[in-house]
Design an enzyme around this catalytic site. Structure first.
Site, PDB file in Angstrom:
ATOM      1  CB  VAL A  60      52.696  46.813 113.353  1.00 28.33           C
ATOM      2  CG1 VAL A  60      53.990  47.852 112.519  1.00 28.33           C
ATOM      3  CG2 VAL A  60      53.622  46.174 114.451  1.00 28.33           C
ATOM      4  CG  ASN A  94      28.044  52.368 122.822  1.00 31.09           C
ATOM      5  OD1 ASN A  94      27.386  51.550 122.392  1.00 31.09           O
ATOM      6  ND2 ASN A  94      28.932  52.099 123.590  1.00 31.09           N
ATOM      7  N   GLY A 125      43.061  47.789 108.498  1.00 28.57           N
ATOM      8  CA  GLY A 125      43.978  47.466 107.334  1.00 28.57           C
ATOM      9  C   GLY A 125      43.202  47.584 105.996  1.00 28.57           C
TER      10      GLY A 125
END
Length: 599
Positions: A289, A492, A543
């Site tokens: 979320v 990569n 976050g």
């Protein structure tokens, strides 16, 4: 005689005074020419003459194994250049690793992945210190196109070598297995296989169609980190040599050395909650979320607002008595099971590797109700003061035996039912303005349906389909399902030129670009400069915890301050694309709509 003597004395006096004034006049003239101290004067002359010196060139690349933010090995690349006949260390970059191992992977799978990653990093270090060090020597770090071209050719050759080796191994295995294959034993198994297929067909209703199988994962060449690491390190070196920020250097590369008059900062998608999808009886179709601050706030104000909401969410989760009671009427929508039968979700006091709180829910409406309560408690309103985005990660939900998505333990939905479920969800909670991976990339028909149904209300973003950038571009088109935009990750063998080319195509096809942070993140903040220079609409960094992620938010704030000071900052806009039902992914030219209830 007296008059002549006086004239002579006057001449002598005038000559004396003129002689005394010459040094003063010379000093005044020199001061007018060079109004600096002698030390500064020498510096000015050195800078002037340095314009005619040879341009800096790459003299050495150094690769080494380091650890990323979750303690896994990854690659660091250092660039040394010859500047005014002296070897100087210019910069370094640390690559991020993208883990494709799901949360509920078996221990042996995780162990095999760790071994493969360790081998890949060791190979990448070897490539950088040997082949790439020799290949890129004497190139100018500002010549990004030439560097990336050579890196691309080197990688292609390595891929061909790998194919040749695999082909030889397969031929040898076929030669060894030929006697064992000759007896025709599979005859009794074939009828039973047909019966099983028939039984499986009986279980499916007539209206349901078999789902398309999952596309095979793109193989990652061992050592491919060296390509992306070298390309990004050269880009940082080019910016350093040019005495400009990396985001300005990237913007110049994208716009053919024409500096843009204004730069738009990407809006952050800040992950607030990481839902435990692997826990029993937990909601599975919500993985993350995320909060998106409104465009009318500065980035600094938006981050502060998200922090306030995060503190209130933490307080609510730590105090179950303060949690809002679930509404019984909402549990009858079919989208969420009856929350009254289960207790409130237990708050897990740990920070996810994504840098956010970790918790679990068994009801999506209960989850959103908690979000609404947290915002309301601090005087904010979802849909006006802050928006939500949900990462569904649908590719982790598919039960291939049943051919359906498992959105909750024991609750399954077909791809068409998923589209209807998302439609009800967005209608009821219009403050959700982005869904990331609501479906698998293989369900292209359902992607088209959901875009036509919800494209004018929220962003439908493909992330899993964009993990391998080499597969995205096919003949100047983006090889993804119909969607509003894609999440690009620098991992990569991705090169800086690849991102520049892809974002140019996305801009032309009116897709939005989101630069995403991989799971195995490092403390290198180059991703933020890439997002700003490429003009990404959003940036997905995780976050507001863990140093490797907070470092990037701090870099974003620093860029905002710098652009605002220089007057180059342009306001961000949130605009949706209303998809026509008969449109194709490359022809999305419908009207754009603003998000709901914006101030």
């Amino acid at each position: 005689m007296e008059a002549g003597g006086r004239r002579e004395r006057r001449r002598e006096a005038a000559g004396y005074y003129r002689a005394q004034r010459v040094p003063e006049r010379m000093e005044e003239a020199l001061n007018a020419l060079f109004p600096l101290r002698p030390g500064d004067l020498y510096g000015e002359l050195a800078n002037y003459l340095s314009k005619y010196s040879k341009a800096p060139i790459i003299c050495k690349l150094v690769g080494r194994k380091v650890l990323d933010g979750v303690g896994q090995p990854t690659l660091e690349v250092e660039i040394y250049c010859t500047v005014k006949n002296y070897e100087q260390r210019i910069c370094s970059t640390v690559m991020s690793c993208h883990s494709r191992i799901p949360e509920n992977a078996l221990p042996e799978t995780i162990e095999a992945d760790e071994k493969e990653r360790n081998d890949s990093v060791n190979t990448a270090v070897e490539w950088v210190n040997e082949s790439l060090n020799t290949m890129l020597r004497d190139l100018e770090p500002t010549d990004q196109c030439q560097v990336d071209k050579m890196l691309g050719e080197y990688f292609t050759n390595k891929v061909e070598e790998k194919k040749e080796i695999q082909k030889q191994v397969e031929e040898e295995e076929e030669a060894e297995d030929t006697p064992a294959i000759t007896p025709p034993t599979p005859s009794p198994a074939s009828p039973s296989g047909k019966k099983k297929a028939a039984k499986a067909g009986k279980k499916l209703s007539v209206a349901e169609r078999p789902i398309p199988p999952a596309e095979p994962a793109e193989p990652v060449l061992c050592g491919s980190l060296a390509i992306g690491g070298a390309s990004l390190a050269v880009a940082k070196a080019g910016a350093t040599i040019s005495h400009i920020p990396l985001y300005s250097h990237i913007a110049l590369l994208k716009h053919d050395q024409e500096p843009p008059e204004e730069i738009t900062l990407p809006l952050p998608m800040v992950t607030l909650l990481n839902c435990e999808k692997i826990s029993p009886s937990k909601l599975k179709f919500v993985k993350e979320v995320m909060l998106i601050p409104p465009v009318q706030l500065s980035l600094k104000q938006g981050i502060e607002r998200v922090l306030h909401i995060q503190k209130e969410i933490t307080r609510l989760l730590e105090s179950p008595g303060k949690m809002p009671d679930p509404q019984p009427a909402e549990s009858k929508k079919g989208r969420a099971q009856n929350p009254g039968k289960k207790g409130l979700p237990q708050f897990l006091k740990r920070i996810s590797h994504l840098g956010c709180l970790t918790t679990g829910y068994d009801d999506v409406e209960q989850l959103l109700l908690v979000m609404q309560t947290a915002c309301s408690n601090i005087g904010l309103q979802l849909g006006t003061d802050v928006y939500l985005a949900i990462n569904c990660a649908a590719h982790e939900l598919m039960d291939y035996d049943k051919g359906k998505y498992e959105i909750l333990t024991g609750t399954f939905k077909s791809p068409d039912e998923m589209v209807a479920m998302y439609g009800e969800l967005i209608d009821k909670f219009p403050f959700i303005i982005a869904l990331i991976d609501p479906l698998r990339k293989e369900d292209r028909e359902q992607w088209s349906n959901i875009c036509c149904a919800l494209g004018s209300k929220c962003y439908l973003i493909a992330e899993d389909a964009a993990t391998c950038i080499s597969k995205l571009k096919i003949d100047q088109n983006i090889n993804t399902p119909m969607c509003s935009g894609v999440v690009l990750k620098y991992i990569n063998q991705t090169k800086v030129s690849d991102l520049i080319e892809l974002t140019g195509i996305l801009d032309g096809q009116r897709h939005i670009t989101i630069l995403g942070s991989p799971d195995g993140e490092s403390s290198d903040d180059s991703l933020v400069d890439l997002a700003v220079g490429l003009g990404a609409r959003f940036i997905k960094l995780g976050g507001l915890s863990r140093g490797e992620r907070v470092t990037k938010y701090n870099r974003l704030l620093a860029i905002e301050e710098e652009l605002a000071k220089n007057g180059n900052l342009r306001e961000t806009k949130l605009e949706f694309v209303a998809f026509a039902e008969d449109s194709q992914p490359e022809n999305q030219l419908s009207d754009e709509l603003p998000p709901p209830e914006q101030n």
